[in-house]
Design a protein around this motif. Sequence first.
Motif, PDB file in Angstrom:
ATOM      1  N   LEU A  18       0.823  -1.212   0.000  1.00 19.98           N
ATOM      2  CA  LEU A  18       0.000   0.000   0.000  1.00 19.98           C
ATOM      3  C   LEU A  18       0.856   1.261   0.000  1.00 19.98           C
ATOM      4  N   LEU A  19       1.949   1.252   0.754  1.00 19.22           N
ATOM      5  CA  LEU A  19       2.855   2.399   0.761  1.00 19.22           C
ATOM      6  C   LEU A  19       3.503   2.590  -0.602  1.00 19.22           C
ATOM      7  N   ALA A  20       3.919   1.493  -1.228  1.00 20.86           N
ATOM      8  CA  ALA A  20       4.535   1.583  -2.555  1.00 20.86           C
ATOM      9  C   ALA A  20       3.542   2.110  -3.579  1.00 20.86           C
ATOM     10  N   LEU A  21       2.309   1.642  -3.523  1.00 23.73           N
ATOM     11  CA  LEU A  21       1.289   2.151  -4.442  1.00 23.73           C
ATOM     12  C   LEU A  21       0.999   3.627  -4.178  1.00 23.73           C
ATOM     13  N   LEU A  22       0.966   4.003  -2.917  1.00 24.42           N
ATOM     14  CA  LEU A  22       0.716   5.401  -2.579  1.00 24.42           C
ATOM     15  C   LEU A  22       1.813   6.299  -3.124  1.00 24.42           C
ATOM     16  N   ILE A  23       3.061   5.915  -2.915  1.00 25.61           N
ATOM     17  CA  ILE A  23       4.177   6.761  -3.341  1.00 25.61           C
ATOM     18  C   ILE A  23       4.393   6.696  -4.848  1.00 25.61           C
ATOM     19  N   ALA A  24       4.391   5.501  -5.402  1.00 26.19           N
ATOM     20  CA  ALA A  24       4.765   5.353  -6.811  1.00 26.19           C
ATOM     21  C   ALA A  24       3.638   5.681  -7.779  1.00 26.19           C
ATOM     22  N   VAL A  25       2.402   5.532  -7.366  1.00 26.04           N
ATOM     23  CA  VAL A  25       1.288   5.738  -8.306  1.00 26.04           C
ATOM     24  C   VAL A  25       0.526   7.023  -7.998  1.00 26.04           C
ATOM     25  N   THR A  26       0.079   7.191  -6.777  1.00 24.19           N
ATOM     26  CA  THR A  26      -0.789   8.328  -6.508  1.00 24.19           C
ATOM     27  C   THR A  26      -0.043   9.649  -6.371  1.00 24.19           C
ATOM     28  N   LEU A  27       1.172   9.622  -5.844  1.00 17.96           N
ATOM     29  CA  LEU A  27       1.924  10.869  -5.694  1.00 17.96           C
ATOM     30  C   LEU A  27       2.184  11.568  -7.026  1.00 17.96           C
ATOM     31  N   PRO A  28       2.638  10.871  -8.079  1.00 20.17           N
ATOM     32  CA  PRO A  28       2.786  11.549  -9.371  1.00 20.17           C
ATOM     33  C   PRO A  28       1.461  12.025  -9.969  1.00 20.17           C
ATOM     34  N   LEU A  29       0.400  11.278  -9.738  1.00 25.28           N
ATOM     35  CA  LEU A  29      -0.901  11.711 -10.248  1.00 25.28           C
ATOM     36  C   LEU A  29      -1.375  12.973  -9.531  1.00 25.28           C
ATOM     37  N   ILE A  30      -1.121  13.042  -8.239  1.00 30.72           N
ATOM     38  CA  ILE A  30      -1.474  14.244  -7.489  1.00 30.72           C
ATOM     39  C   ILE A  30      -0.615  15.422  -7.953  1.00 30.72           C
ATOM     40  N   ALA A  31       0.671  15.170  -8.168  1.00 28.69           N
ATOM     41  CA  ALA A  31       1.571  16.236  -8.627  1.00 28.69           C
ATOM     42  C   ALA A  31       1.144  16.776  -9.986  1.00 28.69           C
ATOM     43  N   SER A  32       0.670  15.895 -10.867  1.00 24.03           N
ATOM     44  CA  SER A  32       0.226  16.379 -12.172  1.00 24.03           C
ATOM     45  C   SER A  32      -1.086  17.156 -12.060  1.00 24.03           C
ATOM     46  N   SER A  33      -1.869  16.881 -11.035  1.00 25.74           N
ATOM     47  CA  SER A  33      -3.101  17.654 -10.854  1.00 25.74           C
ATOM     48  C   SER A  33      -2.804  19.065 -10.342  1.00 25.74           C
ATOM     49  N   PHE A  34      -1.651  19.266  -9.723  1.00 20.66           N
ATOM     50  CA  PHE A  34      -1.223  20.599  -9.300  1.00 20.66           C
ATOM     51  C   PHE A  34      -0.509  21.336 -10.422  1.00 20.66           C
ATOM     52  N   HIS A  35      -0.497  20.749 -11.589  1.00 23.59           N
ATOM     53  CA  HIS A  35       0.090  21.328 -12.796  1.00 23.59           C
ATOM     54  C   HIS A  35       1.577  21.651 -12.631  1.00 23.59           C
ATOM     55  N   LEU A  36       2.271  20.741 -11.946  1.00 20.97           N
ATOM     56  CA  LEU A  36       3.722  20.876 -11.877  1.00 20.97           C
ATOM     57  C   LEU A  36       4.296  20.555 -13.247  1.00 20.97           C
ATOM     58  N   GLY A  37       5.319  21.250 -13.630  1.00 22.88           N
ATOM     59  CA  GLY A  37       5.952  20.993 -14.911  1.00 22.88           C
ATOM     60  C   GLY A  37       6.612  19.625 -14.949  1.00 22.88           C
ATOM     61  N   LYS A  38       6.890  19.185 -16.147  1.00 22.61           N
ATOM     62  CA  LYS A  38       7.482  17.867 -16.313  1.00 22.61           C
ATOM     63  C   LYS A  38       8.836  17.757 -15.617  1.00 22.61           C
ATOM     64  N   SER A  39       9.625  18.799 -15.698  1.00 24.56           N
ATOM     65  CA  SER A  39      10.942  18.760 -15.063  1.00 24.56           C
ATOM     66  C   SER A  39      10.828  18.710 -13.538  1.00 24.56           C
ATOM     67  N   TRP A  40       9.864  19.408 -12.961  1.00 20.47           N
ATOM     68  CA  TRP A  40       9.665  19.341 -11.515  1.00 20.47           C
ATOM     69  C   TRP A  40       9.183  17.974 -11.083  1.00 20.47           C
ATOM     70  N   ARG A  41       8.266  17.389 -11.860  1.00 19.85           N
ATOM     71  CA  ARG A  41       7.776  16.050 -11.545  1.00 19.85           C
ATOM     72  C   ARG A  41       8.910  15.046 -11.577  1.00 19.85           C
ATOM     73  N   ILE A  42       9.727  15.124 -12.613  1.00 23.92           N
ATOM     74  CA  ILE A  42      10.837  14.179 -12.734  1.00 23.92           C
ATOM     75  C   ILE A  42      11.856  14.423 -11.634  1.00 23.92           C
ATOM     76  N   GLY A  43      12.218  15.680 -11.429  1.00 28.53           N
ATOM     77  CA  GLY A  43      13.241  16.008 -10.446  1.00 28.53           C
ATOM     78  C   GLY A  43      12.823  15.712  -9.024  1.00 28.53           C
ATOM     79  N   LEU A  44      11.659  16.189  -8.651  1.00 34.27           N
ATOM     80  CA  LEU A  44      11.211  16.034  -7.282  1.00 34.27           C
ATOM     81  C   LEU A  44      10.745  14.620  -6.980  1.00 34.27           C
ATOM     82  N   LEU A  45       9.832  14.133  -7.765  1.00 34.27           N
ATOM     83  CA  LEU A  45       9.218  12.848  -7.442  1.00 34.27           C
ATOM     84  C   LEU A  45      10.055  11.660  -7.892  1.00 34.27           C
ATOM     85  N   PHE A  46      10.394  11.637  -9.167  1.00 31.91           N
ATOM     86  CA  PHE A  46      11.048  10.457  -9.705  1.00 31.91           C
ATOM     87  C   PHE A  46      12.474  10.310  -9.193  1.00 31.91           C
ATOM     88  N   ILE A  47      13.152  11.399  -8.965  1.00 33.49           N
ATOM     89  CA  ILE A  47      14.545  11.289  -8.535  1.00 33.49           C
ATOM     90  C   ILE A  47      14.649  11.323  -7.014  1.00 33.49           C
TER      91      ILE A  47
END
Length: 113
Positions: A18-47
């Motif tokens: 559940l923690l892995a699904l929360l972090i890996a799936v829902t966190l990026p979806l939430i970040a995209s709903s805040f209209h974060l740019g692609k570079s911020w999503r990659i930098g902050l979340l993915f890295i």
Amino acid sequence: MKIKILKFWYSDYCKIILLALLIAVTLPLIASSFHLGKSWRIGLLFIIVNITVSIIMGRWIKKTQQPSWVFGIFPGAFLVLVLLRYTLSIYAYLFFVLYGLIEYLTFILTKKH
């Protein structure tokens, strides 16, 4: 059957999944709903966030002596996100491999207590 489901629900595996699904799936979806740019999503979340979680998962696997299939939980959850959301981005598939390698490297470098 109900007993097996309840036993799994209260196990450590369910919490980690559940923690892995929360972090890996829902966190990026939430970040995209805040209209974060692609570079911020990659930098902050993915890295930053996901690599930190991979390190924590590798240490947890070593400390609690989990079976080898547990290495696939977090990268697998991230792969679900990639297949649903970022299918055409090659970097997302490379992050999937990177998270698995970081978990395993952390597992190897962590000392038993």
